[in-house]
Write a protein that holds these residues in place. Structure first.
Motif, PDB file in Angstrom:
ATOM      1  N   ALA A  51      39.685   1.395   0.220  1.00  0.00           N
ATOM      2  CA  ALA A  51      41.014   0.804  -0.006  1.00  0.00           C
ATOM      3  C   ALA A  51      42.071   1.892  -0.076  1.00  0.00           C
ATOM      4  O   ALA A  51      41.783   3.033  -0.405  1.00  0.00           O
ATOM      5  CB  ALA A  51      41.019  -0.022  -1.287  1.00  0.00           C
ATOM      6  N   GLU A  52      43.297   1.505   0.229  1.00  0.00           N
ATOM      7  CA  GLU A  52      44.421   2.438   0.218  1.00  0.00           C
ATOM      8  C   GLU A  52      45.222   2.258  -1.066  1.00  0.00           C
ATOM      9  O   GLU A  52      45.580   1.140  -1.419  1.00  0.00           O
ATOM     10  CB  GLU A  52      45.365   2.115   1.386  1.00  0.00           C
ATOM     11  CG  GLU A  52      44.807   2.364   2.762  1.00  0.00           C
ATOM     12  CD  GLU A  52      44.930   3.822   3.181  1.00  0.00           C
ATOM     13  OE1 GLU A  52      45.752   4.547   2.594  1.00  0.00           O
ATOM     14  OE2 GLU A  52      44.179   4.217   4.096  1.00  0.00           O
ATOM     15  N   ARG A  89      50.908  -8.728   4.223  1.00  0.00           N
ATOM     16  CA  ARG A  89      50.713  -7.298   3.948  1.00  0.00           C
ATOM     17  C   ARG A  89      49.628  -6.694   4.832  1.00  0.00           C
ATOM     18  O   ARG A  89      49.709  -5.541   5.242  1.00  0.00           O
ATOM     19  CB  ARG A  89      50.370  -7.080   2.474  1.00  0.00           C
ATOM     20  CG  ARG A  89      51.622  -7.028   1.587  1.00  0.00           C
ATOM     21  CD  ARG A  89      51.288  -6.463   0.212  1.00  0.00           C
ATOM     22  NE  ARG A  89      50.540  -7.443  -0.564  1.00  0.00           N
ATOM     23  CZ  ARG A  89      51.124  -8.301  -1.405  1.00  0.00           C
ATOM     24  NH1 ARG A  89      52.426  -8.291  -1.579  1.00  0.00           N
ATOM     25  NH2 ARG A  89      50.400  -9.177  -2.070  1.00  0.00           N
ATOM     26  N   SER A  90      48.614  -7.498   5.131  1.00  0.00           N
ATOM     27  CA  SER A  90      47.535  -7.005   5.989  1.00  0.00           C
ATOM     28  C   SER A  90      48.039  -6.761   7.412  1.00  0.00           C
ATOM     29  O   SER A  90      47.732  -5.741   8.031  1.00  0.00           O
ATOM     30  CB  SER A  90      46.387  -8.019   6.029  1.00  0.00           C
ATOM     31  OG  SER A  90      45.911  -8.248   4.722  1.00  0.00           O
ATOM     32  N   PHE A 133      38.301  -4.879  -6.025  1.00  0.00           N
ATOM     33  CA  PHE A 133      38.867  -4.803  -4.663  1.00  0.00           C
ATOM     34  C   PHE A 133      38.258  -5.943  -3.858  1.00  0.00           C
ATOM     35  O   PHE A 133      37.032  -6.039  -3.771  1.00  0.00           O
ATOM     36  CB  PHE A 133      38.477  -3.492  -3.990  1.00  0.00           C
ATOM     37  CG  PHE A 133      38.921  -2.255  -4.729  1.00  0.00           C
ATOM     38  CD1 PHE A 133      40.107  -1.620  -4.398  1.00  0.00           C
ATOM     39  CD2 PHE A 133      38.134  -1.727  -5.745  1.00  0.00           C
ATOM     40  CE1 PHE A 133      40.511  -0.470  -5.068  1.00  0.00           C
ATOM     41  CE2 PHE A 133      38.528  -0.575  -6.421  1.00  0.00           C
ATOM     42  CZ  PHE A 133      39.725   0.053  -6.080  1.00  0.00           C
ATOM     43  N   MET A 189      50.124  -3.688   7.496  1.00  0.00           N
ATOM     44  CA  MET A 189      49.304  -2.482   7.491  1.00  0.00           C
ATOM     45  C   MET A 189      48.777  -2.213   8.906  1.00  0.00           C
ATOM     46  O   MET A 189      48.855  -1.096   9.415  1.00  0.00           O
ATOM     47  CB  MET A 189      48.144  -2.685   6.499  1.00  0.00           C
ATOM     48  CG  MET A 189      47.157  -1.555   6.356  1.00  0.00           C
ATOM     49  SD  MET A 189      45.887  -1.466   7.647  1.00  0.00           S
ATOM     50  CE  MET A 189      45.164  -3.115   7.556  1.00  0.00           C
ATOM     51  N   GLN A 193      41.600  -6.350   4.993  1.00  0.00           N
ATOM     52  CA  GLN A 193      42.937  -6.395   5.583  1.00  0.00           C
ATOM     53  C   GLN A 193      42.883  -6.468   7.109  1.00  0.00           C
ATOM     54  O   GLN A 193      43.604  -7.245   7.719  1.00  0.00           O
ATOM     55  CB  GLN A 193      43.739  -5.168   5.155  1.00  0.00           C
ATOM     56  CG  GLN A 193      44.169  -5.237   3.704  1.00  0.00           C
ATOM     57  CD  GLN A 193      45.310  -4.279   3.437  1.00  0.00           C
ATOM     58  OE1 GLN A 193      45.187  -3.081   3.678  1.00  0.00           O
ATOM     59  NE2 GLN A 193      46.417  -4.780   2.947  1.00  0.00           N
ATOM     60  N   THR A 218      40.332  -2.269   2.805  1.00  0.00           N
ATOM     61  CA  THR A 218      40.891  -2.068   4.140  1.00  0.00           C
ATOM     62  C   THR A 218      40.181  -2.955   5.168  1.00  0.00           C
ATOM     63  O   THR A 218      40.808  -3.524   6.051  1.00  0.00           O
ATOM     64  CB  THR A 218      40.767  -0.583   4.522  1.00  0.00           C
ATOM     65  OG1 THR A 218      41.312   0.179   3.442  1.00  0.00           O
ATOM     66  CG2 THR A 218      41.522  -0.260   5.781  1.00  0.00           C
ATOM     67  N   ASN A 276      49.274 -11.871   1.079  1.00  0.00           N
ATOM     68  CA  ASN A 276      48.147 -11.002   1.430  1.00  0.00           C
ATOM     69  C   ASN A 276      47.982 -10.889   2.951  1.00  0.00           C
ATOM     70  O   ASN A 276      47.692  -9.809   3.471  1.00  0.00           O
ATOM     71  CB  ASN A 276      46.843 -11.530   0.822  1.00  0.00           C
ATOM     72  CG  ASN A 276      46.678 -11.064  -0.615  1.00  0.00           C
ATOM     73  OD1 ASN A 276      47.336 -10.119  -1.044  1.00  0.00           O
ATOM     74  ND2 ASN A 276      45.804 -11.725  -1.354  1.00  0.00           N
ATOM     75  N   LYS A 324      47.242   1.467  -4.206  1.00  0.00           N
ATOM     76  CA  LYS A 324      47.086   0.455  -5.251  1.00  0.00           C
ATOM     77  C   LYS A 324      46.618  -0.885  -4.673  1.00  0.00           C
ATOM     78  O   LYS A 324      46.603  -1.898  -5.373  1.00  0.00           O
ATOM     79  CB  LYS A 324      48.430   0.261  -5.967  1.00  0.00           C
ATOM     80  CG  LYS A 324      48.881   1.480  -6.754  1.00  0.00           C
ATOM     81  CD  LYS A 324      49.897   1.078  -7.815  1.00  0.00           C
ATOM     82  CE  LYS A 324      50.109   2.147  -8.860  1.00  0.00           C
ATOM     83  NZ  LYS A 324      50.728   3.384  -8.323  1.00  0.00           N
ATOM     84  N   ASN A 325      46.268  -0.879  -3.416  1.00  0.00           N
ATOM     85  CA  ASN A 325      45.911  -2.132  -2.770  1.00  0.00           C
ATOM     86  C   ASN A 325      44.722  -2.832  -3.411  1.00  0.00           C
ATOM     87  O   ASN A 325      43.707  -2.216  -3.686  1.00  0.00           O
ATOM     88  CB  ASN A 325      45.583  -1.857  -1.310  1.00  0.00           C
ATOM     89  CG  ASN A 325      46.167  -2.917  -0.429  1.00  0.00           C
ATOM     90  OD1 ASN A 325      46.028  -4.100  -0.712  1.00  0.00           O
ATOM     91  ND2 ASN A 325      46.852  -2.491   0.615  1.00  0.00           N
ATOM     92  N   GLN A 326      44.868  -4.142  -3.634  1.00  0.00           N
ATOM     93  CA  GLN A 326      43.754  -4.896  -4.218  1.00  0.00           C
ATOM     94  C   GLN A 326      42.803  -5.432  -3.159  1.00  0.00           C
ATOM     95  O   GLN A 326      41.742  -5.955  -3.473  1.00  0.00           O
ATOM     96  CB  GLN A 326      44.293  -6.049  -5.058  1.00  0.00           C
ATOM     97  CG  GLN A 326      44.939  -5.556  -6.339  1.00  0.00           C
ATOM     98  CD  GLN A 326      45.667  -6.651  -7.068  1.00  0.00           C
ATOM     99  OE1 GLN A 326      45.453  -7.827  -6.810  1.00  0.00           O
ATOM    100  NE2 GLN A 326      46.525  -6.259  -7.987  1.00  0.00           N
TER     101      GLN A 326
END
Ligand SMILES: [Zn+2]
Length: 417
Positions: free
Chosen positions: A98-99, A137-138, A64, A141, A109, A106, A134, A101-103
């Motif tokens: 982490a949430e 996606r952050s 992660f 979120m 992010q 948090t 990335n 399957k997120n690599q």
């Protein structure tokens, strides 16, 4: 002090411990790995229902990505446990960093999302050596978290605005809160139809709609209709920014047509480079533009006359008494109707038609400021320009909410940026 101790200060997890730090040899960029293990006797939590359950087995190690340190990439390494949950069956455990399957962790992010308010998304990706996706996606979120946790109570004044995107082929309707001390983007809708604005009011709800005191909008008919129907008690103001931009559009039209006419008739290109001279307020002109406009004023051009009508109209906003303002408005319209400048006459006709809503400006004076919708509109345009690289409406919406939504964020034990 060891990295482990630092992490325990800034990012401590109750049921997990940091173990060994290793330097990854031969990695593309300097990289550290931080091993994590569950605390002894700590039970894994089911990701389905959030309750602890008996262990089932362990999955292979996963990495992660955490916030980089001194340009060194930092990864948490952990082998996820699976839980034999009485309710959900066998599920992967929930971990606090982490949430799903997120690599990305948090924290990382939120770190990227915060930087994405200061830099373009591409800029953030480059600065922290990560991908545009990335960053996207952050931000996504952060926006969904913020939208889920924001508060819509106490909204008294709103502004309805529209923007064009995709080279002007498409519209979005934006609704702002414009109360003193609480200015933010509340809502974004596709197109600018009756249906669009109706869905905003549905979202706002009956009670909150009934508590609205002021609404600013432009003269777009579907908006006027919906506002009258859904929040008839509010003072509806046709706001200054939208009226003045209507005039500017008219001036621009006059100028373009006149420039073509002059060229066709073989005159010297007087109006070349005049666009901004005519559209800006005199006090905002550069020295060069001031020279240009005083040169233009010597000619009896339609463009110049249209410009003078607009400048004349600025006085309207300065009146204290609505009675005098009406008189001025009517006289101005009469003058313009005699001017033979068709685009300006069109503006005058529209102003006459909406006189009452325009005069509401005086009722709202002191409560809502003239510049607030304009300021938000400028920020919207800036955000859309800065966040190049997005093509879809969804991405535009995310960027706008992120930059203008004043969305809440969770509280962190440590502020990384
Ligand atoms: Zn469960």
């Amino acid at each position: 002090m060891q990295l482990k101790s630092i992490l325990n200060r800034v990012e401590r997890y109750k049921s997990f411990v940091y173990k060994r730090v290793t330097w990854v040899e031969g990695a593309e960029r300097p990289t550290l790995e931080m091993g994590i293990e569950p605390r002894a006797n700590g039970r894994a939590v089911c990701s389905g229902c959030g309750r602890p359950g008996p262990g089932y087995d362990r999955l292979p190690q996963r990495r992660f990505e955490f916030i980089p340190l001194w340009g060194i990439a930092v990864y948490f390494v952990y082998a996820m446990r699976r839980v034999d949950c009485a309710q959900c069956g066998v599920t992967v455990e929930r971990v606090p960093w982490a949430e799903g399957k997120n690599q990305l962790t948090t924290s990382y992010q939120w770190f990227l999302a915060r930087w994405a308010k200061r830099l373009s998304w591409r800029g953030v990706a480059d600065a922290f050596r990560t991908s545009w996706e990335n960053v996207f996606r952050s931000v996504k979120m952060a926006v969904s978290w913020g939208l889920a946790h924001r508060d819509w109570e106490g909204i008294e004044s709103i502004g309805v605005d529209e923007i064009q995107w995709q080279k002007g082929h498409r519209y979005l309707t934006l609704v702002y809160q414009i109360d003193q001390g609480a200015k933010r983007l509340l809502w974004i809708g596709k197109e600018r139809t009756t249906k669009t604005l109706l869905s905003f009011f549905r979202k706002l709800g009956k009670g909150r709609s009934a508590r609205l005191r002021f609404i600013c909008s432009d003269m777009w008919k579907p908006y006027l209709k919906v506002i009258a129907k859904k929040a008839g008690q509010a003072v509806h103001v046709l706001d200054r920014f939208h009226i003045m931009s209507k005039m500017n559009k008219a001036i621009d039209e006059v100028r373009a047509a006149e420039a073509r006419r002059l060229a066709r008739d073989g005159y010297e290109p007087l109006l070349k480079h005049s666009r901004w001279c005519l559209l800006k307020r005199p006090e905002n002109l550069t020295d060069k533009q001031t020279v240009k406009i005083s040169e233009l004023l010597q000619y009896n051009l339609q463009s110049v006359r249209a410009y003078l009508h607009r400048e004349d109209f600025q006085r309207f906003w300065e009146y204290q008494s609505p009675g005098w303002a009406v008189r001025f408005l009517q006289e101005w319209c009469t003058r313009v109707m005699r001017s033979k400048i068709e685009p300006m006459k069109k503006v005058a006709r529209t102003l006459r038609k909406h006189q009452q809503l325009i005069l509401n400006w005086f009722k709202a004076k002191g409560t809502i400021s003239a510049a607030v919708v304009e300021g938000l509109n400028n920020k919207v345009k800036l955000t859309m320009r800065k966040a190049y690289g997005f093509r879809t409406q969804k991405a535009i919406e995310i960027a706008l909410y992120h930059n203008l939504g004043a969305l809440p964020e969770p509280t962190f034990t440590h502020e990384f940026c």
